[in-house]
Write a protein that holds these residues in place. Sequence first.
Motif, PDB file in Angstrom:
ATOM      1  N   LEU A 179       0.903  -1.491   2.954  1.00  0.00           N
ATOM      2  CA  LEU A 179       0.549  -1.404   4.365  1.00  0.00           C
ATOM      3  C   LEU A 179      -0.007  -2.727   4.880  1.00  0.00           C
ATOM      4  O   LEU A 179      -0.656  -3.470   4.170  1.00  0.00           O
ATOM      5  CB  LEU A 179      -0.478  -0.289   4.587  1.00  0.00           C
ATOM      6  N   ALA A 180       0.246  -2.967   6.169  1.00  0.00           N
ATOM      7  CA  ALA A 180      -0.230  -4.186   6.807  1.00  0.00           C
ATOM      8  C   ALA A 180      -1.365  -3.864   7.772  1.00  0.00           C
ATOM      9  O   ALA A 180      -1.513  -2.747   8.248  1.00  0.00           O
ATOM     10  CB  ALA A 180       0.927  -4.858   7.558  1.00  0.00           C
ATOM     11  N   GLY A 181      -2.194  -4.868   8.080  1.00  0.00           N
ATOM     12  CA  GLY A 181      -3.226  -4.697   9.083  1.00  0.00           C
ATOM     13  C   GLY A 181      -4.272  -3.683   8.661  1.00  0.00           C
ATOM     14  O   GLY A 181      -4.715  -3.649   7.513  1.00  0.00           O
ATOM     15  N   ASN A 182      -4.659  -2.818   9.607  1.00  0.00           N
ATOM     16  CA  ASN A 182      -5.714  -1.835   9.360  1.00  0.00           C
ATOM     17  C   ASN A 182      -5.166  -0.445   9.056  1.00  0.00           C
ATOM     18  O   ASN A 182      -5.888   0.546   9.143  1.00  0.00           O
ATOM     19  CB  ASN A 182      -6.654  -1.771  10.566  1.00  0.00           C
ATOM     20  N   ALA A 183      -3.894  -0.348   8.736  1.00  0.00           N
ATOM     21  CA  ALA A 183      -3.294   0.953   8.457  1.00  0.00           C
ATOM     22  C   ALA A 183      -3.941   1.587   7.233  1.00  0.00           C
ATOM     23  O   ALA A 183      -4.346   0.911   6.290  1.00  0.00           O
ATOM     24  CB  ALA A 183      -1.794   0.807   8.245  1.00  0.00           C
ATOM     25  N   HIS A 184      -4.045   2.918   7.273  1.00  0.00           N
ATOM     26  CA  HIS A 184      -4.616   3.661   6.166  1.00  0.00           C
ATOM     27  C   HIS A 184      -3.503   4.108   5.218  1.00  0.00           C
ATOM     28  O   HIS A 184      -2.318   3.980   5.511  1.00  0.00           O
ATOM     29  CB  HIS A 184      -5.377   4.882   6.682  1.00  0.00           C
ATOM     30  N   SER A 185      -3.899   4.668   4.080  1.00  0.00           N
ATOM     31  CA  SER A 185      -2.931   5.195   3.130  1.00  0.00           C
ATOM     32  C   SER A 185      -3.553   6.396   2.438  1.00  0.00           C
ATOM     33  O   SER A 185      -4.776   6.568   2.409  1.00  0.00           O
ATOM     34  CB  SER A 185      -2.566   4.138   2.082  1.00  0.00           C
ATOM     35  N   VAL A 186      -2.702   7.244   1.866  1.00  0.00           N
ATOM     36  CA  VAL A 186      -3.206   8.363   1.073  1.00  0.00           C
ATOM     37  C   VAL A 186      -4.020   7.825  -0.098  1.00  0.00           C
ATOM     38  O   VAL A 186      -5.101   8.337  -0.419  1.00  0.00           O
ATOM     39  CB  VAL A 186      -2.040   9.241   0.580  1.00  0.00           C
ATOM     40  N   GLU A 187      -3.530   6.783  -0.750  1.00  0.00           N
ATOM     41  CA  GLU A 187      -4.208   6.227  -1.927  1.00  0.00           C
ATOM     42  C   GLU A 187      -5.652   5.845  -1.626  1.00  0.00           C
ATOM     43  O   GLU A 187      -6.559   6.127  -2.414  1.00  0.00           O
ATOM     44  CB  GLU A 187      -3.441   5.000  -2.420  1.00  0.00           C
ATOM     45  N   ARG A 188      -5.899   5.213  -0.485  1.00  0.00           N
ATOM     46  CA  ARG A 188      -7.224   4.695  -0.171  1.00  0.00           C
ATOM     47  C   ARG A 188      -8.075   5.670   0.651  1.00  0.00           C
ATOM     48  O   ARG A 188      -9.286   5.544   0.697  1.00  0.00           O
ATOM     49  CB  ARG A 188      -7.093   3.396   0.624  1.00  0.00           C
ATOM     50  N   SER A 189      -7.452   6.628   1.318  1.00  0.00           N
ATOM     51  CA  SER A 189      -8.170   7.442   2.301  1.00  0.00           C
ATOM     52  C   SER A 189      -8.749   8.729   1.746  1.00  0.00           C
ATOM     53  O   SER A 189      -9.626   9.323   2.366  1.00  0.00           O
ATOM     54  CB  SER A 189      -7.244   7.783   3.473  1.00  0.00           C
ATOM     55  N   VAL A 190      -8.270   9.196   0.601  1.00  0.00           N
ATOM     56  CA  VAL A 190      -8.714  10.500   0.092  1.00  0.00           C
ATOM     57  C   VAL A 190      -9.090  10.388  -1.385  1.00  0.00           C
ATOM     58  O   VAL A 190      -8.710   9.440  -2.076  1.00  0.00           O
ATOM     59  CB  VAL A 190      -7.626  11.585   0.268  1.00  0.00           C
ATOM     60  N   ARG A 191      -9.846  11.388  -1.843  1.00  0.00           N
ATOM     61  CA  ARG A 191     -10.200  11.472  -3.263  1.00  0.00           C
ATOM     62  C   ARG A 191      -9.011  12.093  -3.996  1.00  0.00           C
ATOM     63  O   ARG A 191      -8.780  13.298  -3.936  1.00  0.00           O
ATOM     64  CB  ARG A 191     -11.450  12.311  -3.435  1.00  0.00           C
ATOM     65  N   LEU A 192      -8.277  11.278  -4.706  1.00  0.00           N
ATOM     66  CA  LEU A 192      -7.044  11.740  -5.335  1.00  0.00           C
ATOM     67  C   LEU A 192      -7.292  12.827  -6.376  1.00  0.00           C
ATOM     68  O   LEU A 192      -6.435  13.686  -6.591  1.00  0.00           O
ATOM     69  CB  LEU A 192      -6.305  10.558  -5.972  1.00  0.00           C
ATOM     70  N   GLU A 193      -8.460  12.817  -6.995  1.00  0.00           N
ATOM     71  CA  GLU A 193      -8.749  13.845  -7.999  1.00  0.00           C
ATOM     72  C   GLU A 193      -8.904  15.221  -7.375  1.00  0.00           C
ATOM     73  O   GLU A 193      -8.864  16.235  -8.067  1.00  0.00           O
ATOM     74  CB  GLU A 193     -10.010  13.483  -8.792  1.00  0.00           C
ATOM     75  N   ARG A 194      -9.081  15.282  -6.040  1.00  0.00           N
ATOM     76  CA  ARG A 194      -9.187  16.555  -5.338  1.00  0.00           C
ATOM     77  C   ARG A 194      -7.817  17.107  -4.932  1.00  0.00           C
ATOM     78  O   ARG A 194      -7.714  18.230  -4.432  1.00  0.00           O
ATOM     79  CB  ARG A 194     -10.049  16.386  -4.084  1.00  0.00           C
ATOM     80  N   LEU A 195      -6.768  16.352  -5.155  1.00  0.00           N
ATOM     81  CA  LEU A 195      -5.424  16.794  -4.777  1.00  0.00           C
ATOM     82  C   LEU A 195      -4.834  17.588  -5.945  1.00  0.00           C
ATOM     83  O   LEU A 195      -3.986  17.107  -6.692  1.00  0.00           O
ATOM     84  CB  LEU A 195      -4.553  15.601  -4.410  1.00  0.00           C
ATOM     85  N   ASN A 196      -5.308  18.815  -6.080  1.00  0.00           N
ATOM     86  CA  ASN A 196      -4.914  19.633  -7.232  1.00  0.00           C
ATOM     87  C   ASN A 196      -4.159  20.880  -6.785  1.00  0.00           C
ATOM     88  O   ASN A 196      -4.405  21.983  -7.258  1.00  0.00           O
ATOM     89  CB  ASN A 196      -6.139  20.005  -8.069  1.00  0.00           C
ATOM     90  N   VAL A 197      -3.221  20.693  -5.860  1.00  0.00           N
ATOM     91  CA  VAL A 197      -2.341  21.767  -5.418  1.00  0.00           C
ATOM     92  C   VAL A 197      -0.898  21.322  -5.633  1.00  0.00           C
ATOM     93  O   VAL A 197      -0.618  20.123  -5.754  1.00  0.00           O
ATOM     94  CB  VAL A 197      -2.576  22.100  -3.919  1.00  0.00           C
ATOM     95  N   PRO A 198       0.048  22.264  -5.704  1.00  0.00           N
ATOM     96  CA  PRO A 198       1.457  21.869  -5.814  1.00  0.00           C
ATOM     97  C   PRO A 198       1.845  20.915  -4.688  1.00  0.00           C
ATOM     98  O   PRO A 198       1.517  21.159  -3.517  1.00  0.00           O
ATOM     99  CB  PRO A 198       2.200  23.203  -5.702  1.00  0.00           C
ATOM    100  N   THR A 199       2.517  19.838  -5.037  1.00  0.00           N
ATOM    101  CA  THR A 199       2.818  18.786  -4.064  1.00  0.00           C
ATOM    102  C   THR A 199       4.282  18.367  -4.170  1.00  0.00           C
ATOM    103  O   THR A 199       4.778  18.074  -5.264  1.00  0.00           O
ATOM    104  CB  THR A 199       1.917  17.556  -4.302  1.00  0.00           C
ATOM    105  N   LEU A 200       4.926  18.328  -3.028  1.00  0.00           N
ATOM    106  CA  LEU A 200       6.319  17.875  -2.947  1.00  0.00           C
ATOM    107  C   LEU A 200       6.379  16.594  -2.128  1.00  0.00           C
ATOM    108  O   LEU A 200       5.809  16.508  -1.042  1.00  0.00           O
ATOM    109  CB  LEU A 200       7.185  18.949  -2.271  1.00  0.00           C
ATOM    110  N   PHE A 201       7.070  15.597  -2.660  1.00  0.00           N
ATOM    111  CA  PHE A 201       7.340  14.355  -1.934  1.00  0.00           C
ATOM    112  C   PHE A 201       8.762  14.425  -1.386  1.00  0.00           C
ATOM    113  O   PHE A 201       9.711  14.697  -2.134  1.00  0.00           O
ATOM    114  CB  PHE A 201       7.221  13.147  -2.860  1.00  0.00           C
ATOM    115  N   VAL A 202       8.910  14.171  -0.105  1.00  0.00           N
ATOM    116  CA  VAL A 202      10.215  14.170   0.555  1.00  0.00           C
ATOM    117  C   VAL A 202      10.401  12.794   1.180  1.00  0.00           C
ATOM    118  O   VAL A 202       9.606  12.381   2.034  1.00  0.00           O
ATOM    119  CB  VAL A 202      10.295  15.270   1.634  1.00  0.00           C
TER     120      VAL A 202
END
Length: 273
Positions: A179-202
């Motif tokens: 990402l460029a500038g001040n854009a956010h990302s999932v990696e930096r914006s949330v606690r990844l260890e809390r993402l413990n639900v089924p997840t699909l990437f499209v």
Amino acid sequence: MSVFRAIVVSIVVVGALALAALGHPARAQERAVDLDTRPGVKMRALLNVPADPVGSVILLAGGHGHLNLGPDGRIGWGAGNHLVRTRAAYVRAGFAVAVPDVADDLKVSPPKAVYRASEKHAVDLGALTLYMRQIKAPVWIIGTSYGTISAANAVARLDGPTRPDGMVLSSGMLMHKSLAGNAHSVERSVRLERLNVPTLFVHHQQDGCAHTPAADVPRLRALLTRAPKTEVFLFSGGENRGDPCEPGAHHGFNGIEGEVVAKTVAWLKANGP
């Protein structure tokens, strides 16, 4: 009682009161509903419920996400967004569908997406999740582009019945280094260890948006070590028109919407709790 648990309890109470006030919206055509998501705050959403739903989906538009929904359900911005324009296909597949606007107190002028990783925004989506759960569980949250941060933020911050049962990250803003500038990302914006639900990437293999390269999908997937299941659907083909980060490009799955929705809903039906 912790501050976090107090917030969760507040969501449950407020969401239940909102549902009671509106009446159960089963068998309705698409309409706008207003939910009391936080004290003194309302969030409007488009709602459509088939006669016998198999589950519920919350569809989060990308960009700044300010749909500016009218009381009659008219969309002021974002009608062409991938998830907004395909919402009826999810209804035909048997899902109750909610497409939320941004709560008024989170809107700024000119519109910005800075609210997406906030606690307030997560609370709003938690109240909507509870509302949809009382229509039909499981409740999936699906975000596209900038909306993927909103989806992951809700899953990471919420607990109990206000928390979505699973999520789909579509054309996601996934890794900060892309990402460029001040854009956010999932990696930096949330606690990844809390993402413990089924997840699909499209994702589209030829997504030309600099913020959402397909190469970021396996990188973020490898970081979701707590998710009970992750899967990736990579698409190709379709039309690629205009700005590479807009709905008319591969980023918005232009021309292959039917294939994308069909595979997504099949996965949801096969992986619900």
